[in-house]
Design an enzyme around this catalytic site. Structure first.
Site, PDB file in Angstrom:
ATOM      1  N   GLY A 187       0.749  -1.067  -0.097  1.00  0.00           N
ATOM      2  CA  GLY A 187       0.017  -0.006   0.009  1.00  0.00           C
ATOM      3  C   GLY A 187       0.738   1.276  -0.135  1.00  0.00           C
ATOM      4  O   GLY A 187       1.855   1.195   0.843  1.00  0.00           O
TER       5      GLY A 187
ATOM      6  N   ARG B 151       1.268  -5.278  -5.240  1.00  0.00           N
ATOM      7  CA  ARG B 151       1.447  -6.301  -4.482  1.00  0.00           C
ATOM      8  C   ARG B 151       1.669  -7.561  -5.307  1.00  0.00           C
ATOM      9  O   ARG B 151       0.596  -7.907  -5.893  1.00  0.00           O
ATOM     10  CB  ARG B 151       0.203  -6.615  -3.390  1.00  0.00           C
ATOM     11  CG  ARG B 151      -0.213  -5.354  -2.621  1.00  0.00           C
ATOM     12  CD  ARG B 151      -1.337  -5.932  -1.548  1.00  0.00           C
ATOM     13  NE  ARG B 151      -2.019  -4.529  -1.196  1.00  0.00           N
ATOM     14  CZ  ARG B 151      -1.817  -3.850  -0.103  1.00  0.00           C
ATOM     15  NH1 ARG B 151      -0.704  -4.078   0.453  1.00  0.00           N
ATOM     16  NH2 ARG B 151      -2.386  -2.947   0.404  1.00  0.00           N
TER      17      ARG B 151
ATOM     18  N   ASP C  13       4.522  -4.411   6.354  1.00  0.00           N
ATOM     19  CA  ASP C  13       4.679  -5.954   6.741  1.00  0.00           C
ATOM     20  C   ASP C  13       5.091  -6.733   5.459  1.00  0.00           C
ATOM     21  O   ASP C  13       6.159  -7.497   5.675  1.00  0.00           O
ATOM     22  CB  ASP C  13       3.523  -6.066   7.833  1.00  0.00           C
ATOM     23  CG  ASP C  13       3.581  -7.558   8.259  1.00  0.00           C
ATOM     24  OD1 ASP C  13       4.352  -7.323   9.398  1.00  0.00           O
ATOM     25  OD2 ASP C  13       3.125  -8.216   7.600  1.00  0.00           O
TER      26      ASP C  13
ATOM     27  N   THR D 107       4.135   2.743   5.751  1.00  0.00           N
ATOM     28  CA  THR D 107       2.800   2.282   5.620  1.00  0.00           C
ATOM     29  C   THR D 107       2.089   3.089   6.755  1.00  0.00           C
ATOM     30  O   THR D 107       2.639   3.509   7.630  1.00  0.00           O
ATOM     31  CB  THR D 107       2.660   0.766   6.282  1.00  0.00           C
ATOM     32  OG1 THR D 107       1.442   0.489   6.582  1.00  0.00           O
ATOM     33  CG2 THR D 107       3.550   0.495   7.274  1.00  0.00           C
TER      34      THR D 107
ATOM     35  N   ASP E  75       0.075   2.027   8.297  1.00  0.00           N
ATOM     36  CA  ASP E  75      -0.617   1.434   9.404  1.00  0.00           C
ATOM     37  C   ASP E  75       0.132   1.301  10.896  1.00  0.00           C
ATOM     38  O   ASP E  75      -0.396   1.233  11.914  1.00  0.00           O
ATOM     39  CB  ASP E  75      -0.760  -0.163   9.061  1.00  0.00           C
ATOM     40  CG  ASP E  75      -1.584  -0.555   8.135  1.00  0.00           C
ATOM     41  OD1 ASP E  75      -2.447   0.290   7.701  1.00  0.00           O
ATOM     42  OD2 ASP E  75      -1.432  -1.502   7.544  1.00  0.00           O
TER      43      ASP E  75
ATOM     44  N   ASP F 238       2.370  -0.397  12.001  1.00  0.00           N
ATOM     45  CA  ASP F 238       2.369  -1.792  12.625  1.00  0.00           C
ATOM     46  C   ASP F 238       3.807  -2.395  12.487  1.00  0.00           C
ATOM     47  O   ASP F 238       4.024  -3.805  12.583  1.00  0.00           O
ATOM     48  CB  ASP F 238       1.421  -2.811  12.143  1.00  0.00           C
ATOM     49  CG  ASP F 238       1.448  -3.046  10.654  1.00  0.00           C
ATOM     50  OD1 ASP F 238       2.394  -2.312   9.959  1.00  0.00           O
ATOM     51  OD2 ASP F 238       0.639  -3.908  10.099  1.00  0.00           O
TER      52      ASP F 238
ATOM     53  N   ARG G 127      -5.379  -2.445   8.843  1.00  0.00           N
ATOM     54  CA  ARG G 127      -5.374  -3.643   8.645  1.00  0.00           C
ATOM     55  C   ARG G 127      -5.530  -4.622  10.024  1.00  0.00           C
ATOM     56  O   ARG G 127      -6.831  -4.297  10.352  1.00  0.00           O
ATOM     57  CB  ARG G 127      -4.093  -4.188   8.052  1.00  0.00           C
ATOM     58  CG  ARG G 127      -4.272  -5.530   7.315  1.00  0.00           C
ATOM     59  CD  ARG G 127      -2.872  -5.905   6.578  1.00  0.00           C
ATOM     60  NE  ARG G 127      -2.328  -5.188   5.515  1.00  0.00           N
ATOM     61  CZ  ARG G 127      -2.712  -5.285   4.309  1.00  0.00           C
ATOM     62  NH1 ARG G 127      -3.477  -6.316   4.032  1.00  0.00           N
ATOM     63  NH2 ARG G 127      -2.377  -4.603   3.433  1.00  0.00           N
TER      64      ARG G 127
END
Ligand code: F6P
Length: 326
Positions: free
Chosen positions: A14, A75, A106, A129, A131, A133, A175
């Site tokens: 992303g 992706r 990730d 990202t 996110d 994460d 996510r």
């Protein structure tokens, strides 16, 4: 010391605001240190199709302020196969690329980890990202911008929520991580956040109701992290409609708007520092690490530590939100 002469750079997964600032930083720091730079288009896919272009300093002019990624992203399913990775390696050899800088989240860093295990090529990851994460960095490139986009949207929704005295469930990305939802809730003054990290511990909706939300208020905003574990905002809205029909409920799913926009100062500086540090790492002979910033210091984090669900959500933040939303 390193023998690297030419680095390849790609963005994968992303897109995130600040990726362009990172591309610029990697390119310019590499050129400054006498290295050649090649931009690889469409993530790992470009390594398979050979979409590669030499980058000079001018190729990254005027992009620090742009969202998205000038290198495009994808992706790539083929890179997930050993055959695909063999083609990718052959391309690197053909192009004379002897180190790779991968900017992504990730999944992208997992790809880099596997690739680096199979082939003798130094891979450096940059956390890109929205996110947030990835373990080993306080924030990831794009997270701050996405958080500010969320705030902007929630502030607007609050106007209509207050006017109609409604309960809004606002779904944000992430996510399987609740960073955007939890910090978005704190920063926007929302009543609660429903996040995947706590979905197995308690029924978060019951907790909300039990804690008397909306008792003294004429509207409420609950931020819900997208995730199979939470079920998303629609799931909670449906439950409230069935179980607490006295509430007038609405749902907003913010979606991909969170991925766009000009990066904030925080993300531009983060991307610039991480990009420059990736070249230092290569010159020091580092390999197969993600570059992060923790407590304002550059750190090298082994891929295996950085990826997949290692980054904890601070309980303190959950408490702050609960206390401040009374
Ligand atoms: O990883 C970034 C992210 O925006 C997640 O928050 C979200 O779940 C996912 O990407 C969406 O992916 P896509 O753009 O492929 O729909």
């Amino acid at each position: 010391m390193s023998t690297v002469k030419c680095i390849g750079i790609l963005t994968s997964g992303g897109d995130a605001p600040g990726m362009n600032a990172a591309i610029r930083a990697v390119t310019r720091a590499a050129i400054y240190n006498g290295l050649q730079v090649k931009g690889i288009y469409r993530g790992y896919k470009g390594l398979i199709t050979g979409e590669i272009q030499e980058f000079k300093s001018q190729n990254v002019s005027n992009i620090i302020q742009l969202g998205g990624t000038i290198l495009k992203t994808a992706r790539c399913q083929e890179f997930m196969t050993p055959e695909g990775r063999k083609i990718a390696y052959d391309t690197l050899i053909k192009e004379g690329i002897d180190a790779l800088v991968v900017i992504g989240g990730d999944g992208s860093l997992t790809g880099a980890r596997i690739f680096a295990q199979e082939y003798d090529i130094p891979c450096i990851g940059l956390p890109g990202t929205i996110d947030n994460d990835l373990f080993g960095t306080d924030t990831t490139i794009g997270y701050d911008t996405a958080l500010n986009t969320i705030l902007d949207a929630v502030d607007k929704i609050r106007d209509t929520a207050t006017s109609h005295e409604r309960l809004f469930f606002i779904e944000v990305m992430g996510r399987d991580a609740g960073f955007l939802a939890l910090n978005g809730a704190i920063a926007s003054g929302a009543e609660a956040a429903i996040i995947p990290e706590f979905s197995t511990e308690v029924d978060q909706l019951e907790e909300l109701i039990k804690n008397g939300f909306r008792k003294s208020k004429n509207s409420s905003i609950v931020i819900v992290a997208e995730s199979e574990l939470t079920g998303g905002a629609m799931h909670y809205a449906d439950r409230v409609k069935n179980e607490y029909p006295q509430y007038d409920v609405r749902v907003t799913i913010l979606g991909h708007v969170q991925r766009g926009g000009s990066p904030t100062a925080h993300d531009r500086i983060l991307a610039s520092r991480l990009g420059a540090a990736s070249i230092d790492a290569i010159l020091e002979g580092q390999r197969n690490v993600m570059i992060g910033i923790e407590n304002d210091e550059i750190v090298y984090v082994p891929f295996t530590k950085a990826i997949k669900n290692n980054k904890p959500i601070k309980k303190e933040l959950v408490n702050v939100l609960r206390i401040l939303s009374i």
